[in-house]
Design a protein around this motif. Structure first.
Motif, PDB file in Angstrom:
ATOM      1  N   GLU A  46      -7.165  -3.760  -3.315  1.00  0.00           N
ATOM      2  CA  GLU A  46      -8.121  -2.719  -3.697  1.00  0.00           C
ATOM      3  C   GLU A  46      -7.463  -1.340  -3.657  1.00  0.00           C
ATOM      4  O   GLU A  46      -7.681  -0.514  -4.544  1.00  0.00           O
ATOM      5  N   PHE A  47      -6.666  -1.096  -2.627  1.00  0.00           N
ATOM      6  CA  PHE A  47      -5.954   0.179  -2.533  1.00  0.00           C
ATOM      7  C   PHE A  47      -4.983   0.357  -3.708  1.00  0.00           C
ATOM      8  O   PHE A  47      -4.885   1.454  -4.269  1.00  0.00           O
ATOM      9  N   LEU A  55      -6.878   1.313  -6.703  1.00  0.00           N
ATOM     10  CA  LEU A  55      -7.327   2.696  -6.575  1.00  0.00           C
ATOM     11  C   LEU A  55      -6.190   3.679  -6.853  1.00  0.00           C
ATOM     12  O   LEU A  55      -6.356   4.630  -7.620  1.00  0.00           O
ATOM     13  N   TYR A  56      -5.032   3.435  -6.248  1.00  0.00           N
ATOM     14  CA  TYR A  56      -3.890   4.323  -6.489  1.00  0.00           C
ATOM     15  C   TYR A  56      -3.460   4.271  -7.955  1.00  0.00           C
ATOM     16  O   TYR A  56      -3.079   5.298  -8.525  1.00  0.00           O
ATOM     17  N   LYS A  64       0.928   4.110  -2.859  1.00  0.00           N
ATOM     18  CA  LYS A  64       0.649   5.501  -2.488  1.00  0.00           C
ATOM     19  C   LYS A  64       1.708   6.439  -3.051  1.00  0.00           C
ATOM     20  O   LYS A  64       1.426   7.575  -3.412  1.00  0.00           O
ATOM     21  N   ALA A  74      -5.597  -4.447   0.562  1.00  0.00           N
ATOM     22  CA  ALA A  74      -4.398  -3.852  -0.039  1.00  0.00           C
ATOM     23  C   ALA A  74      -4.489  -3.885  -1.561  1.00  0.00           C
ATOM     24  O   ALA A  74      -4.126  -2.911  -2.236  1.00  0.00           O
ATOM     25  N   ILE A  89       0.844  -1.205   0.000  1.00  0.00           N
ATOM     26  CA  ILE A  89       0.000   0.000   0.000  1.00  0.00           C
ATOM     27  C   ILE A  89       0.875   1.249   0.000  1.00  0.00           C
ATOM     28  O   ILE A  89       0.620   2.204  -0.746  1.00  0.00           O
TER      29      ILE A  89
END
Length: 105
Positions: A94-95, A98-99, A31, A92, A27
């Motif tokens: 999914e994150f 998304l990022y 990010k 994680a 993650i």
């Protein structure tokens, strides 16, 4: 609790803990925009979950063969670690998606 159960329990705890840590690191990488690195870390995390799951499967097969599993706080703790790591890993992923999506805009 016999030595074999302790070995299995701590095998689950160790591999699941490592897997969760790798997912958390994934993650952080996502990010920062390092999507490829994040996906590599998730792949490593999945390997750890697979190893932990092998220990769990050993318990299930043993009990299915008629050998009663002695419950202990350590075994419950191990199962808790495994389930939390699996859930965290899914989140994680999914994150990361998304990022990645945010990076492409």
């Amino acid at each position: 609790m016999d030595d074999k159960m302790i070995e299995i329990s701590f095998g689950i705890i160790g591999f699941a803990g490592d897997a969760k840590g790798l997912a958390f690191e994934a993650i952080r990488e996502a990010k920062q925009g390092n999507i490829e690195k994040a996906r590599e870390l998730i792949a490593e995390s999945k390997e750890g979950i697979h190893k932990a799951h092998k220990f769990q499967t050993e318990l299930i097969q043993s009990e299915a063969s008629g050998n009663k599993t002695e419950m202990s706080v350590i075994l419950v703790h191990a199962q808790d670690h495994l389930m939390n790591a699996m859930n965290f890993q899914q989140l994680a992923e999914e994150f990361i998606d998304l990022y990645e999506r945010l990076e492409s805009k």
